[in-house]
Design an enzyme around this catalytic site. Structure first.
Site, PDB file in Angstrom:
ATOM      1  N   HIS A 138     -58.184  60.579 -38.342  1.00  0.00           N
ATOM      2  CA  HIS A 138     -58.027  61.659 -39.326  1.00  0.00           C
ATOM      3  C   HIS A 138     -58.480  61.248 -40.724  1.00  0.00           C
ATOM      4  CE1 HIS A 138     -53.948  59.795 -40.081  1.00  0.00           C
ATOM      5  NE2 HIS A 138     -54.271  60.120 -41.307  1.00  0.00           N
ATOM      6  N   ASP A 203     -51.028  68.521 -29.575  1.00  0.00           N
ATOM      7  CA  ASP A 203     -50.310  67.528 -28.777  1.00  0.00           C
ATOM      8  C   ASP A 203     -51.218  66.410 -28.277  1.00  0.00           C
ATOM      9  OD1 ASP A 203     -48.603  69.508 -29.239  1.00  0.00           O
ATOM     10  OD2 ASP A 203     -48.320  70.140 -27.175  1.00  0.00           O
ATOM     11  N   SER A 279     -51.760  55.375 -43.588  1.00  0.00           N
ATOM     12  CA  SER A 279     -52.253  55.728 -42.265  1.00  0.00           C
ATOM     13  C   SER A 279     -53.583  55.037 -41.998  1.00  0.00           C
ATOM     14  CB  SER A 279     -52.375  57.240 -42.099  1.00  0.00           C
ATOM     15  OG  SER A 279     -53.167  57.785 -43.104  1.00  0.00           O
TER      16      SER A 279
END
Length: 346
Positions: A138, A203, A279
């Site tokens: 991401h 998910d 992250s």
């Protein structure tokens, strides 16, 4: 002790040229998903064809060109392989803030802290080979499109900033941490699994939130090897460690460790204190390597970010890391080495 895993083989089957990407997504420093451990555990296992699809990948080159590679999976031993949440104030510090800022070049330039690097898009990455950095997908791609900074992506290495005329003399007031600066290296190409691009952080997408960057030149630092993630009960003290550039402490490398609270086949749930910017950090453990008769740290996951989970009507939050499964190990190792024979042992 590090368990020994027989790793499946993942080999490229065909490569297609894609249209040049637009680079129009905003870089989000974390991913939020409403699907928690129970939700992940109850979702059906992907079929062989689905897994092949998820492990196919896009490669972005520094000149902006883009390819898609389909893969074949060959199991040479028995081994199996699974939307935005409510907007709330994100409480990513659990009780007492247990993060440590790492100061002074004696720590910052030494292993394992020296393996943490900063991405120009604002995330953290970890050195995993002479020219390779592991990070979160991401940080480069929002699931639909590459982020604005992805084409001119750079990786920053913390270096001490020498004062004029000091000749590097190590005379510092302990109350005044030494000033550090980033030295940047351009990224030559980036690999992102299709499981992330198709999943878009729903998910399934969370399971594939990792990417590998190849630098234009070697970084000349010690790096940390990747390893297959053992079950949480086999981790020393059930605990994981990672260091990253949390954006509430600019310019600082922040280290933390904590217990794993839950796990699925693809994800680790923990309550390590963390803020956006961390992250992409490599999650590692230190275990005994029986063959070499020594202790060894390995990266067993990639810190993805924060997750709100609705536990029977009670909101609970975790920080989530993507586990390096045998299949992901085979894929990342092949990206690094280019030869599956070097990727048979996890």
């Amino acid at each position: 002790t590090w368990p020994s895993y027989r790793v499946p083989v993942i080999l490229p089957q065909s490569t297609l040229n894609l249209d040049k990407p637009q680079f129009d997504a905003e870089a989000r420093l974390e991913v939020v998903s409403p699907c928690g451990p129970a939700c992940h555990k109850s979702s059906p296992l992907p079929t062989y064809e689905e897994v092949k699809n998820y492990l196919s990948y896009e490669t972005l080159y520094a000149n902006g060109s883009l390819t898609e590679t389909e893969v074949g999976i060959y199991i040479l031993s028995s081994s199996g392989d699974g939307s935005e949440g409510k907007s709330r104030t994100k409480r990513q510090i659990y009780g007492y803030d247990s993060r440590f800022s790492i100061f002074g070049k004696d720590f910052l330039l030494n292993y394992p802290f020296s393996t943490s690097v900063k991405l120009s898009t604002g995330c953290t990455g970890t050195l995993v080979a002479e020219k390779h950095v592991l990070t979160a997908a991401h940080c480069i791609h929002d699931g639909k499109s590459y982020v604005k900074g992805a084409q001119k992506l750079r990786v920053g290495f913390l270096k001490p900033k020498l004062k004029d005329g000091s000749k590097g003399a190590n005379i510092t007031n302990s109350a005044m941490p030494e000033k550090m600066k980033f030295q940047w290296i351009r990224v030559k190409r980036t690999h992102v699994p299709k499981g992330w691009i198709k999943g878009n952080a729903n998910d399934i997408g969370m399971d594939y939130d990792y990417a590998l960057l190849e630098l234009k030149k070697p970084h000349k630092r010690k790096f940390m090897k990747i390893g297959v993630s053992p079950p949480a009960r086999h981790l020393p003290g059930g605990r994981i460690h990672f260091s990253g550039y949390d954006n509430d402490r600019p310019g600082n490398l922040v280290y933390r460790f904590c217990d794993v609270k839950d796990e699925t086949y693809d994800l680790l749930y923990q309550q390590c204190d963390a803020q956006p910017g961390a992250s992409g950090s490599g999650v590692y453990v230190r275990m005994w390597k029986r063959q070499n008769h020594k202790w060894e740290r390995k990266i067993i996951g990639i810190f993805s970010g924060h997750q709100w989970v609705d536990m029977n009507g009670t909101p609970q939050d975790f920080n989530v890391a993507v586990r390096i499964t045998p299949l992901k190990y085979a894929q990342i190792c092949y990206w690094i080495k280019g030869n599956y024979l070097d990727c048979r042992e996890g």
